[in-house]
Design an enzyme around this catalytic site. Structure first.
Site, PDB file in Angstrom:
ATOM      1  N   THR A  13      30.747  47.997  41.299  1.00 17.75           N
ATOM      2  CA  THR A  13      31.985  48.914  41.384  1.00 17.75           C
ATOM      3  C   THR A  13      32.406  49.801  40.078  1.00 17.75           C
ATOM      4  O   THR A  13      32.547  51.183  40.348  1.00 17.75           O
ATOM      5  CB  THR A  13      33.045  48.151  41.828  1.00 17.75           C
ATOM      6  OG1 THR A  13      32.841  47.285  43.030  1.00 17.75           O
ATOM      7  CG2 THR A  13      34.359  48.725  42.048  1.00 17.75           C
ATOM      8  N   VAL A  14      32.448  49.270  39.098  1.00 16.99           N
ATOM      9  CA  VAL A  14      32.996  49.883  37.849  1.00 16.99           C
ATOM     10  C   VAL A  14      31.801  50.780  37.538  1.00 16.99           C
ATOM     11  O   VAL A  14      32.041  51.880  36.835  1.00 16.99           O
ATOM     12  CB  VAL A  14      33.305  48.642  36.777  1.00 16.99           C
ATOM     13  CG1 VAL A  14      33.659  49.573  35.404  1.00 16.99           C
ATOM     14  CG2 VAL A  14      34.255  47.845  36.944  1.00 16.99           C
ATOM     15  N   ALA A  43      20.387  52.063  35.636  1.00 13.97           N
ATOM     16  CA  ALA A  43      19.402  50.930  35.847  1.00 13.97           C
ATOM     17  C   ALA A  43      20.068  50.085  36.736  1.00 13.97           C
ATOM     18  O   ALA A  43      21.281  49.892  36.497  1.00 13.97           O
ATOM     19  CB  ALA A  43      18.696  50.426  34.811  1.00 13.97           C
ATOM     20  N   ARG A  46      19.222  46.635  42.298  1.00 10.58           N
ATOM     21  CA  ARG A  46      19.518  46.638  43.807  1.00 10.58           C
ATOM     22  C   ARG A  46      19.496  48.166  44.177  1.00 10.58           C
ATOM     23  O   ARG A  46      19.369  48.326  45.356  1.00 10.58           O
ATOM     24  CB  ARG A  46      20.628  45.944  44.493  1.00 10.58           C
ATOM     25  CG  ARG A  46      20.527  44.464  44.178  1.00 10.58           C
ATOM     26  CD  ARG A  46      21.728  43.690  44.141  1.00 10.58           C
ATOM     27  NE  ARG A  46      22.783  44.379  43.147  1.00 10.58           N
ATOM     28  CZ  ARG A  46      23.964  44.225  42.922  1.00 10.58           C
ATOM     29  NH1 ARG A  46      24.628  43.061  43.364  1.00 10.58           N
ATOM     30  NH2 ARG A  46      24.807  44.822  42.245  1.00 10.58           N
ATOM     31  N   LYS A 104      34.169  40.863  29.708  1.00 12.74           N
ATOM     32  CA  LYS A 104      35.290  40.025  28.863  1.00 12.74           C
ATOM     33  C   LYS A 104      34.748  38.637  28.872  1.00 12.74           C
ATOM     34  O   LYS A 104      34.990  37.932  27.843  1.00 12.74           O
ATOM     35  CB  LYS A 104      36.804  39.945  29.468  1.00 12.74           C
ATOM     36  CG  LYS A 104      36.612  39.740  31.019  1.00 12.74           C
ATOM     37  CD  LYS A 104      36.962  40.760  31.779  1.00 12.74           C
ATOM     38  CE  LYS A 104      36.866  40.434  33.257  1.00 12.74           C
ATOM     39  NZ  LYS A 104      36.922  41.663  34.140  1.00 12.74           N
ATOM     40  N   GLY A 133      41.936  46.765  32.608  1.00 14.65           N
ATOM     41  CA  GLY A 133      41.316  47.597  33.303  1.00 14.65           C
ATOM     42  C   GLY A 133      41.567  49.266  32.698  1.00 14.65           C
ATOM     43  O   GLY A 133      41.116  49.411  31.621  1.00 14.65           O
ATOM     44  N   GLY A 186      38.814  41.387  50.236  1.00 15.49           N
ATOM     45  CA  GLY A 186      38.019  41.927  48.984  1.00 15.49           C
ATOM     46  C   GLY A 186      38.714  42.148  47.816  1.00 15.49           C
ATOM     47  O   GLY A 186      38.327  42.394  46.909  1.00 15.49           O
ATOM     48  N   ASP A 200      39.724  34.001  33.491  1.00 20.30           N
ATOM     49  CA  ASP A 200      39.374  35.323  33.133  1.00 20.30           C
ATOM     50  C   ASP A 200      40.719  35.837  32.350  1.00 20.30           C
ATOM     51  O   ASP A 200      40.485  36.619  31.267  1.00 20.30           O
ATOM     52  CB  ASP A 200      39.596  36.373  34.503  1.00 20.30           C
ATOM     53  CG  ASP A 200      39.582  37.628  34.209  1.00 20.30           C
ATOM     54  OD1 ASP A 200      38.564  38.302  34.023  1.00 20.30           O
ATOM     55  OD2 ASP A 200      40.637  38.376  34.364  1.00 20.30           O
ATOM     56  N   LYS A 204      40.263  37.414  28.266  1.00 16.05           N
ATOM     57  CA  LYS A 204      41.143  38.406  27.722  1.00 16.05           C
ATOM     58  C   LYS A 204      42.032  38.160  26.528  1.00 16.05           C
ATOM     59  O   LYS A 204      41.901  38.861  25.710  1.00 16.05           O
ATOM     60  CB  LYS A 204      41.973  39.144  28.955  1.00 16.05           C
ATOM     61  CG  LYS A 204      40.936  39.817  30.000  1.00 16.05           C
ATOM     62  CD  LYS A 204      41.608  40.007  31.295  1.00 16.05           C
ATOM     63  CE  LYS A 204      40.732  40.632  32.207  1.00 16.05           C
ATOM     64  NZ  LYS A 204      41.305  40.742  33.638  1.00 16.05           N
TER      65      LYS A 204
END
Lengths: 436, 436
Positions: A13-14, A43, A46, A104, A133, A186, A200, A204
């Site tokens: 995604t990122v 690279a 998948r 992170k 973000g 999601g 998480d 941070k």
């Protein structure tokens, strides 16, 4: 015109957000920087093909194609997790390449090794996207607030947890139900523990504390408590007292020692942090000169996070062009100035508390509980007892205290837990002190 | 160790804040930058002595002692106003010195000349403190959001106006009374027009627009309306509709043209901007990649503003040490890339409106007014008519519209103003569109 070539490892995604950002902003970045900045190679083990508008980029399954390419100036690691991310970053550094990461977990656990090796090789490390973000929080702390002693950090740093708490608050839905729905949509991972257990957020906070105080700290030193035990009744009671429950990262600078904690917190409704809802993050710094600075925005997502990674790439490209790499130490202080600092013990905390006891609905219960609190020197600010449904039913008894020492609180709660009339483990939620 | 010497012209509130900041943070700045950064000389025509802890600094009444000193690397101008500030800045630039200023009036009026001359001489211009006081808003826009097309800017950029509106809102006190009290307490100037008439806000918006879009714009091109005409009844009505009235700077990027306006605005209560109270400022950017980013903090004051000026000094010191001056163009785009852009005419605006009519309390008034609005294609969303006190008394009639074209609104209001039943000029306040 200087031509800066980026190698991107990880096209999730990122990674896709970064590629889209650098593609869509290509002309704008040239008008701003006077350089051409683009991805040469992606690279991903998948990925089998790139979208048509990115077809000029070389796609490989082997990250070593990037690490071994002498034309590539900056390696961006967006795989996440510990390995092989760490190996790739260290190999890139060893090859004399500048690196950018949003990882992170890696930085909070082994950041000091990465920053030390990068300093030895004289390469840059960008990590703006690792906290908040798209919010430029790392740059603000490191450069904007450079002339401040940081007195406190507090913030909502995980969008998933904040989304879940916001929906619980707005719609009165229980935790498990909101989580299941967020997973289906999601917004939450299949294994949500990093988000909902505060891990998480602790990653941070560790990164921000390193920069704010010039200390090496890992997330393992941060007291971390998640939101799984928050029940709709707590949210309802919070509302009655004018609070909203948020998962906060909190650090206060006491000089010789610094607080480091992540836990659900009762936030007074008139604080901006109480108004940060849904997937938004907000990070607040208190500086001795500047006072309170709050930065708010989307704390995750393809394009916001891609925008932050791109800002790091541009910053490093400028240093390459000016031959000024190392101009700003990545962790704000020079590594040689880092010094150890004691982390405040949780039993040393001093602040107000919310307790929810589940008690028998019989005479004298409040008196016994109040008696234990009083004997421990804990002063009661408010009490709510509701929902009497007969002699044997369990009813909630909610007590708010004035500021108390956490060690006293723990002792009192242990004694209260042994009372016959107390039917379930007590729920304890810290209240954000007004001074923050 | 590199020793960076600063010359400070103007020892008023912000000048004192800078001196205090650089003094109190001296060791911390060395630990962060590896340099010694300090003030060598302060010039102020009125200052006769410095506080004891600043006695190592040379004090002069003549700014030329700074401008002619070859040892001084960075000249900080904190006099404010047009002259002699402009002359000093241009002389410093001509002498090859880097400059820092907090002078938004000067930058908004003749910034393009100053930036051009600085570019020609290869010297830096720092101006973080010119917008948002201590909030690192310039750095966030220029560097943190570098990989974004800026779609919109909106913000509360004047603490005095926000303080007055906040007190009017919270306490129901009329404008003149709050202003008089703020003047007595030193929160407002003897001549408050820059603050309450929106001029200062327009200066700041001009600076942000230059950077966001790469255009030269002065505050004279910004439609500017202040808060003098806001009455307690408007604040009360706003509350009933779930709004708070804020003095906002607003710019939206329509590609070929950009909006540029400062005016009192009805802000929906669930927006963060509605919760920014007292002397706080908040600036919001919408980027095409990052979405909405909001930065909040104290928009003025000795130490917050001093902290922002100090951050500029440090940034430039780093560029001096690395020989990388010009690494980031001060206005975000390279000056050669600046291009003209049409400013959206106010009559082209399209959005919802609040109107307060002062009308005779007699039958048919609402019908006539609604008829005019309808004939002009303006659709009514809500109506409040209150306080009937008899046939001849003037009563307020408040109408909220759906989104309408401002040119239609103006025509309708002109026709309504001619109706016999309308007893006073209409009050028109724009409502912040939900998409912002």
């Amino acid at each position: 015109m200087q031509d800066i070539k980026v190698g991107l490892i990880g096209f999730g995604t990122v990674g896709q957000g970064l590629a889209e950002t650098l593609h869509s902003q290509e002309n704008r970045l040239t008008k701003r920087t006077g350089m051409k900045i683009g991805i040469k190679t992606i690279a991903d083990t998948r990925a089998r093909a790139l979208p048509a508008h990115l077809e000029h980029i070389h796609l490989t399954q082997d990250a070593r194609d990037i690490l071994a390419d002498p034309e590539i100036d900056i390696v961006v690691e967006l795989i996440g997790g510990m390995e092989p991310a760490k190996t790739f970053l260290l190999e890139a550094i060893a090859a004399g390449k500048h690196v950018v990461t949003a990882n992170k977990a890696l930085l909070a656990q082994t950041g000091s090794e990465i920053f030390r090796k990068a300093a030895e090789k004289g390469v840059a490390v960008g990590f703006e996207a690792s906290v908040g973000g798209g919010i430029p929080v790392i740059k603000a702390l490191r450069e904007g607030l450079v002339a401040n002693r940081i007195l406190a950090i507090s913030g909502i740093m995980n969008g998933t947890a904040n989304y879940i708490l916001s929906r619980m608050t707005d719609e009165g839905i229980p935790f498990a139900e909101v989580l299941a729905e967020a997973q289906k949509l999601g917004f939450a991972e299949a294994d949500p523990s990093y988000d909902v257990d505060g891990i998480d957020t602790a990653h941070k906070l560790a990164i921000l504390m390193s920069m704010a105080y010039g200390i090496h700290i890992t997330n393992r030193e941060i007291s971390t408590e998640g939101i799984r035990n928050i029940e709709p009744v707590d949210i309802e009671m919070a509302r009655e007292f004018g609070f909203r429950i948020k998962l906060l990262a909190i650090s206060r600078n006491h000089g010789e020692h610094v607080e480091a904690r992540v836990h659900p917190t009762m936030v007074p409704g008139d604080k901006l942090l109480a108004s940060i809802n849904g997937a938004y993050n907000a990070i607040q710094f208190k500086g001795d000169c500047v006072g309170d600075i709050l930065l708010c925005g989307l704390g995750a997502g393809k394009m916001p996070t891609g925008s932050a990674v791109a800002a790091d790439v541009v910053d490093i490209a400028r240093d390459i062009a000016c031959n000024s790499v190392g101009r700003v130490p990545p962790l704000s202080y020079q590594l040689s100035q880092f010094a150890p600092r004691r982390i405040t013990g949780m039993d040393e905390l001093f602040g107000p508390y919310y307790f929810r006891f589940t008690v028998k609905d019989e005479p004298g219960v409040l008196a016994s509980i109040a008696g234990v609190l009083s004997a421990q020197g804990i002063s009661i600010a408010s009490v709510i007892q509701k929902g009497r449904r007969g002699q044997e039913a369990a009813v909630p008894l909610v007590i708010l205290t004035h500021a108390a020492r956490e060690s006293d609180v723990e002792q009192a709660l242990t004694r209260i837990g042994k009372l016959d009339a107390v039917l379930a483990p007590v729920v304890k939620i810290r209240i954000l002190e007004q001074e923050q």
